[in-house]
Scaffold this motif. Structure first.
Motif, short mmCIF file in Angstrom:
data_model
loop_
_atom_site.label_atom_id
_atom_site.label_comp_id
_atom_site.label_asym_id
_atom_site.label_seq_id
_atom_site.Cartn_x
_atom_site.Cartn_y
_atom_site.Cartn_z
N ALA A 61 -55.45 53.91 -87.11
CA ALA A 61 -56.47 53.88 -86.05
C ALA A 61 -57.42 52.71 -86.26
CB ALA A 61 -57.23 55.20 -86.01
N VAL A 62 -57.86 52.50 -87.51
CA VAL A 62 -58.75 51.38 -87.81
C VAL A 62 -58.04 50.05 -87.52
CG1 VAL A 62 -59.95 50.16 -89.66
CG2 VAL A 62 -60.12 52.64 -89.48
N GLN A 63 -56.80 49.92 -87.94
CA GLN A 63 -56.06 48.68 -87.72
C GLN A 63 -55.84 48.41 -86.23
OE1 GLN A 63 -52.58 49.40 -90.10
NE2 GLN A 63 -53.48 48.52 -91.93
N ASP A 64 -55.55 49.46 -85.46
CA ASP A 64 -55.34 49.27 -84.02
C ASP A 64 -56.64 48.85 -83.32
OD1 ASP A 64 -52.67 49.90 -84.17
OD2 ASP A 64 -52.99 52.03 -83.78
N ALA A 65 -57.77 49.43 -83.73
CA ALA A 65 -59.05 49.04 -83.13
C ALA A 65 -59.36 47.58 -83.44
CB ALA A 65 -60.16 49.95 -83.65
N VAL A 66 -59.10 47.16 -84.68
CA VAL A 66 -59.33 45.76 -85.05
C VAL A 66 -58.39 44.84 -84.28
CG1 VAL A 66 -59.21 44.11 -86.95
CG2 VAL A 66 -60.25 46.34 -87.31
N ALA A 67 -57.12 45.24 -84.16
CA ALA A 67 -56.15 44.43 -83.43
C ALA A 67 -56.54 44.28 -81.96
CB ALA A 67 -54.76 45.05 -83.55
N PHE A 68 -57.03 45.35 -81.35
CA PHE A 68 -57.46 45.28 -79.96
C PHE A 68 -58.65 44.33 -79.81
CE2 PHE A 68 -60.32 47.17 -76.64
CZ PHE A 68 -59.58 46.73 -75.55
N ARG A 69 -59.63 44.45 -80.70
CA ARG A 69 -60.80 43.58 -80.61
C ARG A 69 -60.43 42.12 -80.79
NH1 ARG A 69 -64.36 44.57 -85.40
NH2 ARG A 69 -63.05 42.96 -86.30
N ARG A 70 -59.61 41.82 -81.80
CA ARG A 70 -59.26 40.43 -82.06
C ARG A 70 -58.44 39.84 -80.92
NH1 ARG A 70 -56.08 39.02 -85.62
NH2 ARG A 70 -57.04 37.01 -86.06
N ALA A 71 -57.44 40.59 -80.41
CA ALA A 71 -56.62 40.09 -79.31
C ALA A 71 -57.46 39.88 -78.06
CB ALA A 71 -55.47 41.05 -79.03
N LEU A 72 -58.39 40.80 -77.81
CA LEU A 72 -59.24 40.67 -76.62
C LEU A 72 -60.14 39.45 -76.71
CD1 LEU A 72 -59.97 42.09 -73.97
CD2 LEU A 72 -61.68 43.39 -75.23
N LEU A 73 -60.75 39.22 -77.87
CA LEU A 73 -61.62 38.05 -78.04
C LEU A 73 -60.82 36.75 -77.96
CD1 LEU A 73 -64.01 39.30 -80.87
CD2 LEU A 73 -64.55 38.96 -78.45
N GLN A 74 -59.63 36.74 -78.52
CA GLN A 74 -58.80 35.54 -78.43
C GLN A 74 -58.35 35.28 -77.00
OE1 GLN A 74 -55.62 35.91 -81.27
NE2 GLN A 74 -57.01 35.98 -83.03
N ALA A 75 -58.04 36.35 -76.25
CA ALA A 75 -57.69 36.18 -74.84
C ALA A 75 -58.87 35.61 -74.06
CB ALA A 75 -57.24 37.51 -74.25
N ASP A 76 -60.06 36.12 -74.33
CA ASP A 76 -61.25 35.62 -73.64
C ASP A 76 -61.51 34.16 -73.99
OD1 ASP A 76 -63.61 36.37 -71.95
OD2 ASP A 76 -64.69 35.73 -73.75
N ALA A 77 -61.28 33.80 -75.26
CA ALA A 77 -61.45 32.40 -75.65
C ALA A 77 -60.46 31.51 -74.93
CB ALA A 77 -61.28 32.27 -77.17
N GLN A 78 -59.23 31.99 -74.71
CA GLN A 78 -58.23 31.22 -73.98
C GLN A 78 -58.65 31.00 -72.53
OE1 GLN A 78 -55.42 29.76 -75.01
NE2 GLN A 78 -55.55 30.46 -77.14
N VAL A 79 -59.26 32.02 -71.93
CA VAL A 79 -59.73 31.90 -70.54
C VAL A 79 -60.79 30.81 -70.44
CG1 VAL A 79 -61.00 33.08 -68.71
CG2 VAL A 79 -59.17 34.26 -69.92
N HIS A 80 -61.77 30.85 -71.31
CA HIS A 80 -62.86 29.87 -71.23
C HIS A 80 -62.37 28.47 -71.59
CE1 HIS A 80 -66.27 32.48 -70.31
NE2 HIS A 80 -65.65 33.40 -71.04
N ARG A 81 -61.41 28.39 -72.49
CA ARG A 81 -60.86 27.07 -72.82
C ARG A 81 -60.13 26.49 -71.60
NH1 ARG A 81 -58.09 28.42 -76.92
NH2 ARG A 81 -59.79 28.06 -78.40
N ALA A 82 -59.39 27.34 -70.91
CA ALA A 82 -58.69 26.86 -69.72
C ALA A 82 -59.67 26.43 -68.64
CB ALA A 82 -57.77 27.96 -69.18
#
Length: 328
Positions: A61-82
């Protein structure tokens, strides 16, 4: 009360014959053995079930929460970079966004199955699903608003996506952070020694120590009144009681220390930003939990030791009763 009645009561409650002394000691051995064995086995099993329970639910559960947060922040960074690079008009948020957004969706789906907060946790994950859908819709709308004439609308959609992501208290990240804090608090409760567990160990140790004292008194009775300088059954029982006091406590202390280390490692994983610290923390947790498996497998041997101690002690006393007083 007359002197005769007092003598009768004393004779009934405190018989002085060797036979009845041995019978009282035999009863004490059986009662104390049952109490000590039950308390010891339950307490030992409770401590050593926690690592497997953590590995099955809490760690994931802890690993999945961390994975969700990291993937979401990286996706958001990709949006702003684009957007900053001017790629929104041609490729939209980009392939990197699509990959990270898909990874975030998968992690959130796993978290829905593995979160450890019960109904409250399920409600939080359901809200996170809704908010994540809203975030993706806002990004998609921004990607479709192409051309200079739609620049203001695109920026509005991106601001809306950022609000859904970071809005205080009700955004995705604040809600996720609250869920992560609750999960770590639950894990802390599971890895700590509760008052009931302390009471169980206290009962087990106290009963074993009293049992050892009773065995010594049995030996003194046999030595003083029966002329038996040595009793193999009592000697083996005393050794086993000593082992039962020391070995399970040492194993439980070691496992508890490792559980504290698991909690500390999970806190580091929960706060990690890079993949390297996450992987290192996950490896530490996995190896630490695996190192407790040997102690967990020792439970049947512990039960056998408890049974052997009681059988040896009771058998030694019963043999003396049969051999010396069987015809009484």
């Amino acid at each position: 009360m007359s002197a005769r009645l007092r003598r009768l009561v004393r004779a009934l409650l405190f018989p002085q014959t060797v036979k009845y002394r041995l019978l009282r000691h035999l009863t004490a051995v059986l009662v104390l053995g049952a109490v000590a064995s039950t308390a010891l086995l339950v307490s030992y099993d409770r401590v050593h079930r926690v690592p497997a329970e953590l590995q099955a639910d809490a760690v994931l559960a802890v690993q999945d929460a961390v994975a969700f947060r990291r993937a979401l922040l990286q996706a958001d960074a990709q949006v702003h970079r684009a957007y900053v690079d001017g790629l929104m008009d041609t490729v939209g948020p980009g392939e990197g966004y699509q990959q990270q957004s898909g990874a975030a969706r998968q992690a959130l789906s796993r978290l829905s199955d593995r979160q450890i907060e019960g109904d409250d946790g399920r409600r939080v994950v359901e809200v996170l699903n809704v908010l994540h859908n809203s975030y993706q819709e806002a990004v998609s709308e921004a990607a479709y608003q192409r051309g200079p004439e739609n620049r203001l609308m695109r920026e509005q959609n991106l601001r809306e996506a950022g609000t859904v992501l970071r809005r205080e208290l009700t955004g995705i990240l604040p809600r996720l952070a609250e869920l992560q804090r609750d999960q770590l608090a639950t894990i802390k409760d599971e890895t700590d020694v509760s008052a009931a567990e302390k009471a169980g160990w206290s009962v087990a140790v106290a009963a074993l120590l009293v049992l050892a004292l009773v065995l010594v008194r049995c030996w003194l009775v046999l030595w003083r009144y029966c002329g038996r300088l040595f009793s193999g059954g009592l000697a083996v029982a005393l050794v086993l009681v000593g082992v039962l006091v020391a070995a399970p406590l040492a194993a439980a202390y070691d496992t508890q220390h490792k559980l504290d280390a698991v909690h500390t490692a999970l806190v580091r994983v929960d706060r990690a930003d890079g993949q390297g610290p996450v992987d290192a923390g996950a490896t530490t947790v996995r190896d630490t939990i695996a190192s407790t498996s040997a102690a967990a497998r020792a439970l049947p041997w512990l039960a056998a030791g408890c049974g052997a101690a009681v059988v040896c002690a009771a058998g030694g006393l019963l043999w003396r009763l049969y051999d010396d007083y069987g015809r009484d």
